[in-house]
Design a protein around this motif. Structure first.
Motif, PDB file in Angstrom:
ATOM      1  N   GLN A  59      17.847 -33.583 -40.363  1.00 50.04           N
ATOM      2  CA  GLN A  59      18.265 -34.984 -40.530  1.00 50.04           C
ATOM      3  C   GLN A  59      17.343 -35.708 -41.488  1.00 50.04           C
ATOM      4  O   GLN A  59      17.810 -36.487 -42.322  1.00 50.04           O
ATOM      5  N   ASN A  60      16.048 -35.455 -41.396  1.00 50.21           N
ATOM      6  CA  ASN A  60      15.096 -36.096 -42.309  1.00 50.21           C
ATOM      7  C   ASN A  60      15.325 -35.669 -43.747  1.00 50.21           C
ATOM      8  O   ASN A  60      14.982 -36.397 -44.675  1.00 50.21           O
ATOM      9  N   MET A  61      15.924 -34.498 -43.937  1.00 53.29           N
ATOM     10  CA  MET A  61      16.238 -34.020 -45.279  1.00 53.29           C
ATOM     11  C   MET A  61      17.568 -34.573 -45.777  1.00 53.29           C
ATOM     12  O   MET A  61      17.983 -34.294 -46.892  1.00 53.29           O
ATOM     13  N   GLY A  62      18.254 -35.350 -44.934  1.00 50.30           N
ATOM     14  CA  GLY A  62      19.497 -35.975 -45.358  1.00 50.30           C
ATOM     15  C   GLY A  62      20.759 -35.265 -44.905  1.00 50.30           C
ATOM     16  O   GLY A  62      21.853 -35.653 -45.296  1.00 50.30           O
ATOM     17  N   TYR A  63      20.624 -34.230 -44.092  1.00 48.72           N
ATOM     18  CA  TYR A  63      21.808 -33.526 -43.602  1.00 48.72           C
ATOM     19  C   TYR A  63      22.507 -34.346 -42.523  1.00 48.72           C
ATOM     20  O   TYR A  63      21.851 -34.936 -41.663  1.00 48.72           O
ATOM     21  N   ALA A  64      23.819 -34.351 -42.557  1.00 40.78           N
ATOM     22  CA  ALA A  64      24.627 -34.984 -41.513  1.00 40.78           C
ATOM     23  C   ALA A  64      24.704 -34.027 -40.324  1.00 40.78           C
ATOM     24  O   ALA A  64      24.517 -32.817 -40.469  1.00 40.78           O
ATOM     25  N   LEU A  65      24.999 -34.582 -39.152  1.00 42.25           N
ATOM     26  CA  LEU A  65      25.070 -33.743 -37.955  1.00 42.25           C
ATOM     27  C   LEU A  65      26.116 -32.642 -38.082  1.00 42.25           C
ATOM     28  O   LEU A  65      25.911 -31.531 -37.583  1.00 42.25           O
ATOM     29  N   ASP A  66      27.221 -32.911 -38.755  1.00 42.16           N
ATOM     30  CA  ASP A  66      28.233 -31.864 -38.948  1.00 42.16           C
ATOM     31  C   ASP A  66      27.672 -30.708 -39.773  1.00 42.16           C
ATOM     32  O   ASP A  66      27.948 -29.541 -39.490  1.00 42.16           O
ATOM     33  N   ASP A  67      26.875 -31.029 -40.794  1.00 43.22           N
ATOM     34  CA  ASP A  67      26.246 -29.985 -41.616  1.00 43.22           C
ATOM     35  C   ASP A  67      25.240 -29.186 -40.790  1.00 43.22           C
ATOM     36  O   ASP A  67      25.172 -27.962 -40.897  1.00 43.22           O
ATOM     37  N   ILE A  68      24.471 -29.889 -39.971  1.00 40.71           N
ATOM     38  CA  ILE A  68      23.481 -29.230 -39.116  1.00 40.71           C
ATOM     39  C   ILE A  68      24.189 -28.324 -38.118  1.00 40.71           C
ATOM     40  O   ILE A  68      23.760 -27.185 -37.881  1.00 40.71           O
ATOM     41  N   ARG A  69      25.274 -28.810 -37.555  1.00 42.69           N
ATOM     42  CA  ARG A  69      26.053 -27.995 -36.605  1.00 42.69           C
ATOM     43  C   ARG A  69      26.513 -26.705 -37.275  1.00 42.69           C
ATOM     44  O   ARG A  69      26.418 -25.625 -36.706  1.00 42.69           O
ATOM     45  N   ARG A  88      15.975 -17.498 -43.756  1.00 44.91           N
ATOM     46  CA  ARG A  88      17.304 -17.587 -44.364  1.00 44.91           C
ATOM     47  C   ARG A  88      17.722 -19.045 -44.529  1.00 44.91           C
ATOM     48  O   ARG A  88      18.209 -19.458 -45.588  1.00 44.91           O
ATOM     49  N   LEU A  89      17.532 -19.847 -43.493  1.00 38.34           N
ATOM     50  CA  LEU A  89      17.924 -21.254 -43.554  1.00 38.34           C
ATOM     51  C   LEU A  89      17.067 -22.037 -44.555  1.00 38.34           C
ATOM     52  O   LEU A  89      17.546 -22.981 -45.180  1.00 38.34           O
ATOM     53  N   SER A  90      15.815 -21.630 -44.703  1.00 36.51           N
ATOM     54  CA  SER A  90      14.946 -22.341 -45.644  1.00 36.51           C
ATOM     55  C   SER A  90      15.444 -22.184 -47.078  1.00 36.51           C
ATOM     56  O   SER A  90      15.223 -23.053 -47.918  1.00 36.51           O
ATOM     57  N   GLU A  91      16.144 -21.082 -47.372  1.00 37.72           N
ATOM     58  CA  GLU A  91      16.736 -20.922 -48.696  1.00 37.72           C
ATOM     59  C   GLU A  91      17.795 -22.007 -48.927  1.00 37.72           C
ATOM     60  O   GLU A  91      17.887 -22.565 -50.015  1.00 37.72           O
ATOM     61  N   VAL A  92      18.585 -22.301 -47.894  1.00 31.02           N
ATOM     62  CA  VAL A  92      19.587 -23.364 -47.983  1.00 31.02           C
ATOM     63  C   VAL A  92      18.883 -24.700 -48.200  1.00 31.02           C
ATOM     64  O   VAL A  92      19.274 -25.487 -49.072  1.00 31.02           O
ATOM     65  N   ILE A  97      16.801 -29.271 -51.544  1.00 26.29           N
ATOM     66  CA  ILE A  97      15.634 -30.005 -52.045  1.00 26.29           C
ATOM     67  C   ILE A  97      15.634 -30.017 -53.570  1.00 26.29           C
ATOM     68  O   ILE A  97      15.396 -31.061 -54.197  1.00 26.29           O
ATOM     69  N   ALA A  98      15.915 -28.866 -54.191  1.00 27.34           N
ATOM     70  CA  ALA A  98      15.941 -28.799 -55.656  1.00 27.34           C
ATOM     71  C   ALA A  98      17.008 -29.736 -56.217  1.00 27.34           C
ATOM     72  O   ALA A  98      16.774 -30.422 -57.222  1.00 27.34           O
ATOM     73  N   LYS A  99      18.162 -29.793 -55.575  1.00 30.62           N
ATOM     74  CA  LYS A  99      19.228 -30.690 -56.028  1.00 30.62           C
ATOM     75  C   LYS A  99      18.790 -32.145 -55.897  1.00 30.62           C
ATOM     76  O   LYS A  99      18.999 -32.956 -56.794  1.00 30.62           O
ATOM     77  N   ARG A 100      18.166 -32.492 -54.769  1.00 31.03           N
ATOM     78  CA  ARG A 100      17.704 -33.869 -54.567  1.00 31.03           C
ATOM     79  C   ARG A 100      16.625 -34.244 -55.585  1.00 31.03           C
ATOM     80  O   ARG A 100      16.610 -35.353 -56.092  1.00 31.03           O
ATOM     81  N   THR A 105      15.008 -37.343 -60.107  1.00 31.70           N
ATOM     82  CA  THR A 105      14.447 -37.354 -61.460  1.00 31.70           C
ATOM     83  C   THR A 105      15.380 -38.089 -62.412  1.00 31.70           C
ATOM     84  O   THR A 105      14.945 -38.895 -63.232  1.00 31.70           O
ATOM     85  N   ALA A 106      16.686 -37.815 -62.283  1.00 34.54           N
ATOM     86  CA  ALA A 106      17.668 -38.518 -63.116  1.00 34.54           C
ATOM     87  C   ALA A 106      17.643 -40.010 -62.815  1.00 34.54           C
ATOM     88  O   ALA A 106      17.711 -40.841 -63.731  1.00 34.54           O
ATOM     89  N   LEU A 107      17.538 -40.366 -61.553  1.00 27.98           N
ATOM     90  CA  LEU A 107      17.476 -41.775 -61.173  1.00 27.98           C
ATOM     91  C   LEU A 107      16.233 -42.428 -61.759  1.00 27.98           C
ATOM     92  O   LEU A 107      16.309 -43.514 -62.334  1.00 27.98           O
ATOM     93  N   LYS A 108      15.091 -41.740 -61.642  1.00 22.84           N
ATOM     94  CA  LYS A 108      13.836 -42.287 -62.163  1.00 22.84           C
ATOM     95  C   LYS A 108      13.944 -42.558 -63.656  1.00 22.84           C
ATOM     96  O   LYS A 108      13.521 -43.584 -64.146  1.00 22.84           O
TER      97      LYS A 108
END
Length: 155
Positions: A59-69, A88-92, A97-100, A105-108
């Motif tokens: 959740q702190n990483m921005g995942y919705a509960l449906d995604d976490i489920r 395995r999950l850390s790869e996801v 994180i890389a996308k965010r 960076t684009a926002l900055k």
């Protein structure tokens, strides 16, 4: 293998630093397993503490509960993530994180210039987005979503 010891909801709440109501909510949403005693009290496998921690991290990483489920449903036997699962999950998470990072960076880089929002309030926007042509691409800050300022230029 001996059955996992069960703990009370208050213990899980205290150990994870969360309200009992949040633990109850996670159980009601089938994010964590629980069992009912003969008296109707909810009891939890002790490993639920790690599962709640996983949910909070996601959740702190921005995942919705449906995604976490969905992530938790990839675990065999609906168990708490172990070391191999976490790898395995850390790869996801790393891809997320890389996308965010790329988005931030684009926002900055865009904070002082046009973001393709269609406001036409900045002189620079009038150049990039004359007559709001980028609106054809959809709603939102189009340049931050990946559209190029060249997409707004009349050719």
């Amino acid at each position: 293998m001996a059955p996992e010891p069960l703990v009370r909801i208050g213990f899980v709440a205290k150990r994870t630093g969360n309200a009992v109501s949040l633990i109850r909510y996670y159980a009601n949403e089938s994010l964590i397993p629980s069992v009912r005693t003969q008296g109707g009290n909810r009891m939890f496998p002790r490993s639920v503490i790690r599962r709640v921690s996983f949910i909070l991290i996601a959740q702190n990483m921005g995942y919705a509960l449906d995604d976490i489920r969905q992530l938790l449903q990839t675990l065999p036997d609906n168990r708490t993530p172990n070391k191999e699962d976490w790898a395995r999950l850390s790869e996801v998470f790393n891809k997320h994180i890389a996308k965010r990072i790329a988005e931030l960076t684009a926002l900055k880089s865009s904070l002082e210039g046009c973001i393709g929002c269609g406001c036409l309030s900045l002189d620079k926007c009038k150049l990039y987005n004359k007559h709001d042509r980028i609106a054809e691409k959809g709603a939102g800050a189009r340049f931050l979503l990946g559209d190029s300022p060249s997409d707004a230029v009349i050719k």
